[in-house]
Design a protein around this motif. Structure first.
Motif, PDB file in Angstrom:
ATOM      1  N   GLN A  65       0.834  -1.203   0.000  1.00  0.00           N
ATOM      2  CA  GLN A  65       0.000   0.000   0.000  1.00  0.00           C
ATOM      3  C   GLN A  65       0.872   1.258   0.000  1.00  0.00           C
ATOM      4  O   GLN A  65       0.601   2.228  -0.716  1.00  0.00           O
ATOM      5  N   LEU A  66       1.916   1.223   0.803  1.00  0.00           N
ATOM      6  CA  LEU A  66       2.852   2.345   0.883  1.00  0.00           C
ATOM      7  C   LEU A  66       3.464   2.635  -0.485  1.00  0.00           C
ATOM      8  O   LEU A  66       3.532   3.783  -0.943  1.00  0.00           O
ATOM      9  N   SER A  67       3.893   1.575  -1.165  1.00  0.00           N
ATOM     10  CA  SER A  67       4.506   1.729  -2.488  1.00  0.00           C
ATOM     11  C   SER A  67       3.505   2.256  -3.503  1.00  0.00           C
ATOM     12  O   SER A  67       3.839   3.079  -4.368  1.00  0.00           O
ATOM     13  N   ILE A  91       0.863   4.187  -2.902  1.00  0.00           N
ATOM     14  CA  ILE A  91       0.636   5.609  -2.623  1.00  0.00           C
ATOM     15  C   ILE A  91       1.783   6.439  -3.182  1.00  0.00           C
ATOM     16  O   ILE A  91       1.575   7.466  -3.836  1.00  0.00           O
ATOM     17  N   ALA A  92       3.013   5.999  -2.930  1.00  0.00           N
ATOM     18  CA  ALA A  92       4.183   6.744  -3.388  1.00  0.00           C
ATOM     19  C   ALA A  92       4.214   6.848  -4.909  1.00  0.00           C
ATOM     20  O   ALA A  92       4.501   7.912  -5.469  1.00  0.00           O
ATOM     21  N   VAL A 104       1.405   9.344  -6.129  1.00  0.00           N
ATOM     22  CA  VAL A 104       1.722  10.746  -5.842  1.00  0.00           C
ATOM     23  C   VAL A 104       2.896  11.226  -6.686  1.00  0.00           C
ATOM     24  O   VAL A 104       2.948  12.379  -7.110  1.00  0.00           O
ATOM     25  N   ALA A 111       7.096  12.351  -2.931  1.00  0.00           N
ATOM     26  CA  ALA A 111       6.077  11.296  -2.905  1.00  0.00           C
ATOM     27  C   ALA A 111       6.453  10.177  -1.946  1.00  0.00           C
ATOM     28  O   ALA A 111       5.609   9.661  -1.207  1.00  0.00           O
ATOM     29  N   ALA A 122       4.181   9.283   1.407  1.00  0.00           N
ATOM     30  CA  ALA A 122       3.573   7.989   1.718  1.00  0.00           C
ATOM     31  C   ALA A 122       4.014   7.488   3.094  1.00  0.00           C
ATOM     32  O   ALA A 122       3.199   6.988   3.885  1.00  0.00           O
ATOM     33  N   THR A 123       5.304   7.632   3.387  1.00  0.00           N
ATOM     34  CA  THR A 123       5.820   7.146   4.668  1.00  0.00           C
ATOM     35  C   THR A 123       5.272   7.954   5.834  1.00  0.00           C
ATOM     36  O   THR A 123       4.910   7.404   6.881  1.00  0.00           O
ATOM     37  N   MET A 145       1.432   7.082   6.504  1.00  0.00           N
ATOM     38  CA  MET A 145       1.144   5.784   7.106  1.00  0.00           C
ATOM     39  C   MET A 145       1.890   5.544   8.413  1.00  0.00           C
ATOM     40  O   MET A 145       1.446   4.766   9.257  1.00  0.00           O
ATOM     41  N   SER A 149       8.969   2.787  -0.661  1.00  0.00           N
ATOM     42  CA  SER A 149       8.197   3.880  -1.269  1.00  0.00           C
ATOM     43  C   SER A 149       9.073   4.697  -2.205  1.00  0.00           C
ATOM     44  O   SER A 149       8.601   5.168  -3.246  1.00  0.00           O
ATOM     45  N   TYR A 169      -5.714  12.529   7.861  1.00  0.00           N
ATOM     46  CA  TYR A 169      -5.585  11.087   7.709  1.00  0.00           C
ATOM     47  C   TYR A 169      -5.681  10.387   9.063  1.00  0.00           C
ATOM     48  O   TYR A 169      -5.001  10.763  10.027  1.00  0.00           O
TER      49      TYR A 169
END
Length: 310
Positions: A13-15, A17-18, A21, A31, A35-36, A39, A52, A281
């Motif tokens: 999920q983190l990857s 998002i990165a 973005v 980006a 992401a980091t 989360m 990420s 968030y």
């Protein structure tokens, strides 16, 4: 495909998002940190940053390959170098205070809207329809009013969509104080009616939109080139509303250049002091011992008695 370890799912999920973005903003390093920080804001995990960062760089590279060159999300014809005098930094500090208070107000308003939609409209489809109708009413009202008063012919763009075209217009100095304030209020209401009614709407670009509208009003008021205040305002909105200070600084430098590093640091300090606990968030508001899985369903870590060991 399903990972056996929940931690691997979070990494994926983190990857994702990165990567998304990075393509959206054209700033892969920002980006990765975004992401980091989203989360793992309460848990500094450097190992996750590597995944990420790799994902963001690959997405950025592939966009370059298949799009014949990557363009930034915002179009700026002339890059202005910000001044370094005390009056300018004073305006930045004042603007940061306003953006911080605005972000706190937005979060409180979001709670009120969410409560109203979910308690007065229990039906899912009813919430969707009412939210869409309210958003349409706001957009049409703004379009009618701005056209009737001659403020702008693009009233719908002030409310609907992510707001990139309006931000570009602000960077070009095409917005007056009246248009900026109308866009700020209308966009905030339309965004809230969309997301709290269950609609799909990202808040990354709208958060930049809010800061940009405040900066446009300040630029017109204090007679500065809009870009000189809008770029730091984007940093301030990312820090105060999204709570991603590292990503905010990197975004500013990657997209607009290192000349905005000092103004970005000034607004970062002010907004961190005023709105360091504010965030849109849920993952950033959770602690390690208490975590919400779904709305209304949460887990809490409790100390196990020694007699239960094993």
């Amino acid at each position: 495909w399903q990972p056996g370890n929940p931690d691997h799912l979070q990494t994926a999920q983190l990857s994702g998002i990165a990567a998304a973005v990075a393509v959206l903003l054209g700033a892969p390093f920002a980006a990765a940190f975004f992401a980091t920080e989203v989360m793992y804001r309460r848990r500094p995990i450097v190992e996750k940053l590597m995944f990420s960062l790799i994902s963001a760089l690959v997405a950025f590279f592939l966009t370059d390959v298949f799009s014949a060159g990557h363009t930034a999300i915002f179009e700026v014809e002339t890059h202005y170098v910000p001044p370094s005098d005390l009056p300018y930094f004073g305006v930045l500090a004042l603007m940061s205070v306003v953006i911080s208070l605005l972000s706190i107000f937005f979060r409180l308003l979001r709670g009120r809207f969410d409560h109203a939609f979910h308690h007065r409209l229990p039906g899912v489809y009813t919430r969707h329809l009412v939210g869409a109708a309210l958003t349409a009413v706001v957009a049409i009202s703004v379009a009618w009013f701005t056209q009737r008063t001659g403020l702008t012919q693009n009233g719908l763009e002030l409310v609907l969509g992510p707001g990139e075209s309006t931000i570009d217009a602000a960077l070009a100095g095409e917005l007056t104080i009246a248009v900026a304030l109308i866009a700020l209020g209308a966009k905030m209401i339309a965004t809230l009616t969309t997301i709290t009614s269950g609609g799909s709407a990202g808040l990354l670009v709208p958060s930049l939109f809010f800061g940009t509208m405040v900066a446009s009003a300040f630029a017109d008021w204090f007679n500065y080139e809009p870009m000189m205040l809008i770029v730091p305002a984007m940093t301030a909105s990312l820090v105060s509303l999204v709570n991603v200070p590292l990503a905010a600084i990197l975004f500013t430098v990657e997209v607009f250049g290192s000349v905005y590093m000092v103004p970005a640091l000034v607004v970062l300090v002010v907004t961190e002091l005023l709105a360091h606990d504010n965030s849109i968030y849920r993952t950033q508001r959770e602690t390690y011992d208490s975590r919400q899985i779904l709305p209304g369903v949460s887990i809490r870590r409790v100390r196990m008695p020694a007699s239960w060991a094993g």
